[in-house]
Enzyme design. Structure first.
Site, PDB file in Angstrom:
ATOM      1  N   TYR A 107       0.856  -1.195   0.000  1.00  0.00           N
ATOM      2  CA  TYR A 107       0.000   0.000   0.000  1.00  0.00           C
ATOM      3  C   TYR A 107       0.887   1.238   0.000  1.00  0.00           C
ATOM      4  CZ  TYR A 107      -3.481   3.390   1.563  1.00  0.00           C
ATOM      5  OH  TYR A 107      -4.317   4.457   1.646  1.00  0.00           O
ATOM      6  N   GLU A 195      -3.676   7.366  -4.051  1.00  0.00           N
ATOM      7  CA  GLU A 195      -3.502   6.070  -3.392  1.00  0.00           C
ATOM      8  C   GLU A 195      -3.212   4.989  -4.422  1.00  0.00           C
ATOM      9  OE1 GLU A 195      -6.318   4.296  -0.060  1.00  0.00           O
ATOM     10  OE2 GLU A 195      -6.965   3.656  -2.040  1.00  0.00           O
TER      11      GLU A 195
END
Ligand code: ADP
Ligand code: MG
Length: 386
Positions: A107, A195
């Site tokens: 992530y 993101e």
């Protein structure tokens, strides 16, 4: 303002962040041909909501037949995820891209931390579909790296990210560059969130960003003409799109008391008072400092298009704007629109409020007026309960 994954991938490519190829389809035409070209592929719903994988909007296709089957099912489906309403949202577009053999998912994101007023890089080795769960139960697995915007994002920030994710050698250099490029994009494009989830390492040690979520600061869109072009009105609340075309700050909510207010703070207070008085606001609406008759009329028209609206509360403080002008605007708007069945309560306070109230009283339209915000909220809540 949100964009789709395929648009985020284009931006990533522009900023040197590794993405695979891919193509967007709005119908099945051409799907077979492209799937044949790709071989093993993935079919992905393009909607402005996350959690698509868990909702059945991301499907792996080992064969062309499977790709066509998934494309047929996903195109036009009503996709329900934890980020959509209970009815879900309609899938109008799909993305086809190579199906990777993933070894590990990471992530990587950037957002603004309000407390320090700085961009933060957020990185975790636990990327993928359960990142919310990781943040909740094992927050120590998430690394946050502050970047001072006046100094910028340097090579050492990139190295810290690569380090936190456990990369070494060539891969560490690639990941460090991804983090720095992501920062560059974040700043240059006025993003509020960027993101990559997941950033993956494949079985043959390649690194790719395979999902991208990008949100832009709406207040900066005036200087991001290319980004505004990416807007997809099909993904946004139609009334909010219409309001933004008229420069009205409108957010649709699910209550039944519409409110028209000047100033965002007063609008928030008005919604609170409606709630405290036992009602439920249908929207947030800030008509701004220049509540001209034309704007008031436009605002009325938008409020009334929401079928849940059973009453309207107008709360205007005359600071820059004069209350008598607002009263004229309201009277004119109601006359022009005609047949407003819902009860209307008006509170005018501040500059020329006496003149404004007099105009309202002398008009042949039916309004209730109130002197305080408490009284106004109580009156409109009582009126819709009748
Ligand atoms: P969402 O976050 O909306 O669920 P993602 O694009 O992150 O959608 O996809 C969900 C999961 O599907 C990923 O975590 C990954 O495991 C898998 N996936 C997505 N794209 C690919 C791909 N190109 N190849 C292989 N697996 C993929
Ligand atoms: Mg994802």
């Amino acid at each position: 303002m949100l964009i789709h994954e395929y648009q985020a991938r284009d931006l990533f490519r522009e900023y040197g962040i590794p993405v695979t190829e891919g193509k967007v389809f709005e119908s099945l035409e051409g799907v077979e041909e492209y799937a044949t070209e790709l071989g093993q592929c993935v079919v992905k719903a393009q909607v402005h909501a996350g959690g698509r994988g868990k909702g059945g909007g991301v499907k792996f296709a080992p064969t062309v037949e499977k790709a066509i089957e998934h494309a047929t099912n996903i195109l036009g489906m009503q996709l329900i995820t934890h980020q959509t309403t209970a009815e879900g949202c309609k899938v109008n577009k799909i993305l086809l891209c190579p199906g990777l053999d993933i070894a590990k998912e990471y992530y990587l994101a950037l957002t603004i931390d309000r407390a320090t007023q700085c961009p933060f890089i957020i990185a975790s080795t636990e990327g993928g579909m359960d990142i919310e769960e990781v943040a909740e139960s094992t927050p120590e697995k998430i690394t946050k790296i502050k970047v001072d915007p006046s100094a910028g994002c340097w090579a050492y920030h990139g190295r810290k990210v690569a380090d936190a994710l456990g990369f070494e050698g060539k891969q560490a250099r690639i990941v460090a560059a991804v983090a720095q490029n992501l920062y560059k994009m974040f700043m240059e494009k006025d993003c509020s969130i960027v993101e990559i989830n997941p950033l993956v390492v494949t079985e043959d040690n390649e690194i790719y960003a395979i999902d991208g979520k990008v949100n832009f600061d709406s207040n900066a869109l005036y200087r991001q003409k290319d980004i505004v072009e990416l807007r997809d009105p099909l993904e946004e609340e139609p009334l909010e799109v219409e309001a933004s075309e008229h420069d009205l700050a409108y957010i649709k909510l699910d209550g039944n008391v519409a409110c028209m207010v000047n100033g965002a703070g007063l609008a928030m207070a008005t919604m609170d008072m409606i709630q405290i008085s036992g009602g439920s606001p249908a929207n947030f609406l800030d008509v701004g400092g220049t509540a001209t008759p034309a704007r008031v009329e436009q605002a009325f028209r938008i409020l009334l298009k929401d079928p849940n609206v059973e009453g309207i509360l107008i709360n205007v403080f005359g600071g820059i704007v004069r209350c008598d002008l607002v009263a004229e605007g309201v009277i004119e708007a109601v006359k022009n629109i005609g047949n407003i069945e819902q009860p209307i309560v008006i509170r005018l306070s501040g500059t020329n409020s006496t003149e404004g109230k007099k105009l309202l009283a002398e008009s042949d339209l039916t309004f209730e007026t109130a002197d305080s915000l408490n009284e106004a909220a109580a009156k409109i809540v009582a009126a819709v309960k009748k």
